[in-house]
Design a protein around this motif. Structure first.
Motif, mmCIF file in Angstrom:
data_model
loop_
_atom_site.group_PDB
_atom_site.id
_atom_site.type_symbol
_atom_site.label_atom_id
_atom_site.label_comp_id
_atom_site.label_asym_id
_atom_site.label_seq_id
_atom_site.Cartn_x
_atom_site.Cartn_y
_atom_site.Cartn_z
ATOM 1 N N SER A 80 32.376 88.544 22.792
ATOM 2 C CA SER A 80 33.035 87.306 22.393
ATOM 3 C C SER A 80 33.750 86.753 23.621
ATOM 4 C CB SER A 80 34.016 87.571 21.246
ATOM 5 O OG SER A 80 34.525 86.357 20.726
ATOM 6 N N SER A 81 34.527 85.704 23.441
ATOM 7 C CA SER A 81 35.250 85.133 24.568
ATOM 8 C C SER A 81 36.262 86.138 25.101
ATOM 9 C CB SER A 81 35.986 83.867 24.133
ATOM 10 O OG SER A 81 37.051 84.182 23.254
ATOM 11 N N GLY A 269 30.796 86.508 27.350
ATOM 12 C CA GLY A 269 31.581 85.636 26.492
ATOM 13 C C GLY A 269 30.828 85.038 25.333
ATOM 14 N N GLU A 270 29.550 85.394 25.161
ATOM 15 C CA GLU A 270 28.749 84.909 24.037
ATOM 16 C C GLU A 270 28.306 86.091 23.186
ATOM 17 O OE1 GLU A 270 25.566 82.403 25.314
ATOM 18 O OE2 GLU A 270 26.819 81.286 26.718
#
Length: 274
Positions: A80-81, A269-270
């Protein structure tokens, strides 16, 4: 005889949901905490269902009160971010450990991940497999958060004497089929996961330990010696599913070379693949 109380954070997640029925025992109460909705206690089930976040110090203080051990599964289970990963996985783990310390909880199990060492080569462990205490080589922000989790666990043992076992989980699903061919190496069956957690809960005075969490897979690339030393006796093997998995495309490039598989090339981040 007083019941044993076990707090499971992230109990509505994939692993938590699989563990809820498997960790039930006479004389044991499961305290189940998650931000997501989850079923209430079934008839005859010794369970306390709580709604709360691992980032909420007040919720965690209440959840840790009177428990004998914590199994910390809560947090983001995928890439995730950086901001979300820092808040939930890193700060959240600190919040859990601090609440456990203040409540006098003697033992915490931390759900780390193979992605803490995702950029280690799959073949670097040799015939015995990659040692469980191999230094971090994270493949993502998620991997960084798991390496930090391990470091926090070590700190809380060394500073406060808490027994902390960080489990580098491969991939825990009902079967390895969602994982493709990689699952032949990384699968941790739900039953073996429960066996592993039971070993971690009952091992006398483990101190700080870093162990792998996988089944006894024929193609595993990591060592089970450290987990076996705690009493883990895996019974399952992903090879049972080999006929169904070997027909799928084989990983190539970094996904084939490194422990972290496709996480090693997915964008930071994805949300990443399994």
């Amino acid at each position: 005889m007083t019941d044993q109380h076990i707090l499971i954070t992230g109990s509505a997640g994939i692993v938590g949901t699989l563990m809820r029925p498997r960790l039930r025992r006479p004389g044991r109460v499961l305290r189940l905490l998650d931000v997501a909705p989850q079923p209430g206690a079934a008839p005859g089930e010794a369970a306390e269902v709580l709604t709360g976040s691992v980032t909420d110090s007040h919720a965690m203080a209440a959840a840790c009160a009177g428990v004998d051990a914590v199994i910390h599964l809560g947090g983001l289970s995928r890439e995730s971010s950086w901001e979300s990963t820092l808040d939930v996985n890193i700060n959240g783990t600190h919040t859990v450990l601090e609440a456990a310390r203040e409540a006098g909880v003697g033992r915490v199990l931390l759900a780390s991940s193979n992605h803490a060492v995702g950029f280690r080569r799959s073949d670097e462990g040799g015939p015995g497999g990659l040692p469980a205490d191999s230094s971090p080589r994270p493949d993502t922000y998620y991997g960084v958060s798991k390496a930090t989790m391990e470091a926090l666990g070590s700190l809380y043992h060394s500073r406060f004497g808490m027994d902390v076992i960080a489990v580098r989980i491969g991939s825990c699903f009902e079967t390895p089929l969602p994982l493709g061919r990689r699952g032949l190496a990384t699968w941790l069956s739900p039953d073996d996961c429960a066996r592993l957690f039971e070993a971690c809960l009952s091992a006398p005075v483990p101190g700080y330990r870093l162990i792998w969490g996988v089944s006894d897979n024929t193609r595993r690339v990591c060592s089970l010696a450290e987990a076996r030393a705690l009493g883990y006796a895996p019974q399952d093997n992903a090879e049972t599913y080999a006929d169904q998995l070997l027909g799928l495309p084989a990983p190539t490039g970094a996904a084939a070379e490194y422990v972290g598989g496709p996480f090693c090339t997915a964008p930071l981040g994805e949300v990443n693949p399994l």
